[in-house]
Design an enzyme around this catalytic site. Sequence first.
Site: not given
Ligand SMILES: *Cc1c(COP(=O)(O)O)cnc(C)c1O
Length: 358
Positions: A99, A166, A190
């Site tokens: 990511w 993030d 998540k």
């Molecule tokens: C799942 C995830 C993403 C991607 O998220 P999307 O909503 O599918 O764009 C980005 N960063 C992390 C840490 C993730 O776990």
Amino acid sequence: MKKHNFSAGPSILPRTAVENAAQAVLDLNGIGLSVLEISHRTPDFEEVLDEAVALFKELLHIPEGYSVLFLGGGASMQFCMVPFNLLERKAGYIHTGVWAKKAIKEARLFGEVEIVASSEDRNFSYIPKGFEIPADLDYLHITTNNTIFGTEYQTDPDSPVMLVADMSSDILSRPVEVSKYGLIYGGAQKNLGPAGVTFVIVRNDILGRVSRTIPTILDYRSHVEGGSMFNTPPVFPIYVVRETLRWLKSIGGVPAVQRLNEEKATLLYNEIDRNSMFVGTAAREDRSLMNACFVYSDRYKEMDIFEFVNFAKERGMIGVKGHRLVGGFRASIYNAMPKESVQALVECMQEFEKQYAR
Ligand SMILES: *Cc1c(COP(=O)(O)O)cnc(C)c1O
């Protein structure tokens, strides 16, 4: 058979949130309309959005001067929105996995990117430490929980420049010192709600400082001014987020869920460490409380991973197959995962050992 959902995302939600959402799909608050059918401009929805924002601020102790936004586009959209809005000259990124790499790729479209530290040398099995952070960065970007590799920052790092994070996969799982961050974002799917909504926590005074022109919908200011209503927001996912936040508050908020998360993770990692057939892949001090990654130990490394994946599945355990970049297994034990389910997985691992250990 009872199912235990260890999926990495979309993933387990609190049962009450799912039940209340199901009811709201049939009839929202007894108004005779489904939550799927109402205008986002009705008081019935504005109430939901306002409460979701208020609960988010309350539960995470978000200081004055920050806005909470609910947008579309996923965390992946934030990979480009962040540099679009905040990168004038140079940004720093900590490279801790898939990511982070995607975030870095987008940032490079907007300016200079310095990889301040990386854990690529050991397949992202740790969180880099003990490096200098240049003071001339517009921001330093981190991924607080690396969903795929099972590593997590245990504290909010100190930095001479504002942090951008993030937090897709560990938001609201532990307290956050929000004032260290200019911006925090993540996909909801998540730890917070269903797929389809993205949360952004942004310090208002960092916006409007870059010299480039930003398309209106990609400019955070449009969404701050519109109160997440610049365009039609994802109404139903926001409804479920509100229900998840209500649940979190009802069980005692972030400190309570953090204790629970620590108990669950301890239970699982103790078994990974004890069990002769498995070994953890992440450095101990950086182990994620949300995603536990493990593989067969050396002696069993020729075994087909589906031996265990199917063994677990037959016992109701879903989603324990690891990401292909790590191999082996991954059990995601987000906020909504009950301790009993982790206990069930531990017992399944013990049974597997009894049957297969040589
Ligand atoms: C799942 C995830 C993403 C991607 O998220 P999307 O909503 O599918 O764009 C980005 N960063 C992390 C840490 C993730 O776990």
